[in-house]
Structure formats: structure tokens, C-alpha cells
Design an enzyme around this catalytic site. Sequence first.
Site, PDB file in Angstrom:
ATOM      1  N   TRP A   1       6.924   0.221  -4.182  1.00 58.99           N
ATOM      2  CA  TRP A   1       8.614   0.196  -4.519  1.00 58.99           C
ATOM      3  C   TRP A   1       9.102  -1.011  -4.299  1.00 58.99           C
ATOM      4  CZ3 TRP A   1       9.793   5.584  -1.464  1.00 58.99           C
ATOM      5  CH2 TRP A   1       9.857   6.483  -2.640  1.00 58.99           C
TER       6      TRP A   1
ATOM      7  N   ILE B   1       0.970  -1.125  -0.073  1.00 57.37           N
ATOM      8  CA  ILE B   1       0.196  -0.011  -0.008  1.00 57.37           C
ATOM      9  C   ILE B   1       0.839   1.251   0.032  1.00 57.37           C
ATOM     10  CG2 ILE B   1      -0.260   0.010   2.400  1.00 57.37           C
ATOM     11  CD1 ILE B   1      -3.163   1.177   2.166  1.00 57.37           C
ATOM     12  N   CYS B   2       0.486   2.191  -0.585  1.00 56.55           N
ATOM     13  CA  CYS B   2       0.929   3.632  -0.727  1.00 56.55           C
ATOM     14  C   CYS B   2       2.554   3.494  -1.400  1.00 56.55           C
ATOM     15  CB  CYS B   2       1.084   4.024   0.775  1.00 56.55           C
ATOM     16  SG  CYS B   2       1.437   5.869   1.088  1.00 56.55           S
ATOM     17  N   HIS B   3       3.398   3.813  -0.701  1.00 55.44           N
ATOM     18  CA  HIS B   3       4.662   3.755  -1.265  1.00 55.44           C
ATOM     19  C   HIS B   3       5.482   2.266  -1.235  1.00 55.44           C
ATOM     20  CE1 HIS B   3       4.715   7.803  -0.592  1.00 55.44           C
ATOM     21  NE2 HIS B   3       5.486   8.040  -1.392  1.00 55.44           N
ATOM     22  N   GLY B   4       4.593   1.275  -0.571  1.00 55.59           N
ATOM     23  CA  GLY B   4       4.901  -0.040  -0.159  1.00 55.59           C
ATOM     24  C   GLY B   4       5.100  -0.830  -1.797  1.00 55.59           C
TER      25      GLY B   4
END
Length: 200
Positions: free
Chosen positions: A115, A110-113
Site C-alpha cells: 500500500w 510484504i503483505c499489506h506493505g
Amino acid sequence: MANLRGKNIAMMAMDGFEQAELETTKKLLEESGARVDVVSPKNGSIKGWHGKDWGNDVPVDVALKDANAEDYDALVLPGGVMSPDRLRMEDQAVELVQEFYQQGKVVAAICHGPWMLVEAGVARGHEITSWPSLRMDIRNAGGTWVDQDCVASEGVVTSRKPADIPAFANKIIEEMNEPLHDQRSNRRKALSADIRASVM
């Protein structure tokens, strides 16, 4: 809500994780019956990020060096800018993502995960959502970026931000109750083989 009793989930993070994305997601998964272990390269505890400042300390249950994908049914990667950015510099963390993926297990970020999905080379061929600033990273890694609260693509579950946590947790639970691990593993291995062939 489907039952996850008897299921084990690894939640991998470092200092600077988005507090709600770890704590609230963990709570929802545990309420569904799963055991959730916080996995980290750091011993003792890790500190969350909440709003514009540091947040809560969360105990680390399993050291990254001792974590094995075989012991779990799913991997969850909370966001926050700092945590996934630090994790993608850890070879063992990247390898753990790859192991979960190759075994056909649910991999959620989730979100920047996401990456970590890019760094592990598992974004290619999947529809993925994320915090908007990652969209070109995902596209450049061969994924298809979409702007939705939650996306599931062959057991790869992604969401954009803390407001999406209920949809994120529900989709993880739904995907974990699908008896498709072997099929997903075979399809993912075939996709990985095609990717390797295309770059040789």
C-alpha cells in the site's frame, strides 16, 4: 547467505504491524550482519498484531521526523492491515519511501506493505506481489500484480504473507549485494519522469 555487515536498514511501521513480518524479517537481516532500525511516527514503542489479537511491543529506534534515506541502504515495510494503512496517511512516511526509491536503494514490502508503494507513486512499471486484496490497488497504480512468494523488480522487493518471509529476507539480502544503486536510481528517475509526463 550473503553478508550485510556494514549495511543499515530502516524498517518503518506503526501499531498493528504483522508481528512476524517485522520481528522475523528483522532477525534474519540482523543475522546477515545488517543494523536494522525500527522507524515510526510514534515514539517509544509500537505494538504488533499476532493472529487475532495484539502481540509484542517493539522499541522504536528512530523517530520518523529524524529518519533520512541517506543514512540507510534499504527500506523494509512490514504488513498487517493497520500499520501501512496508518502510515500512508503520514506525509513524511510517504516522502521517505519516495526518497529511498529515487536514490536507487532497495525498497521492500510484504503483505499489506505495498500500500505504501501505491501511495508513494512508485508501484507503476514494476512487478509486485502482495496480500491478494491489494491486487487491484496495485494494478490501478500502474503496477503488474503477480502471485508469487517473492518478486524483485529493479530493487523493489515484495512478498505476499508471513509464510514468504524466508524468501523475502533472502531476496532483500541478494538485492542489497547488487552494486546497482546508481543504475537503479537513473532508471527509476527516468520512469518517474515518464509517469509525470504522461499525466500532465
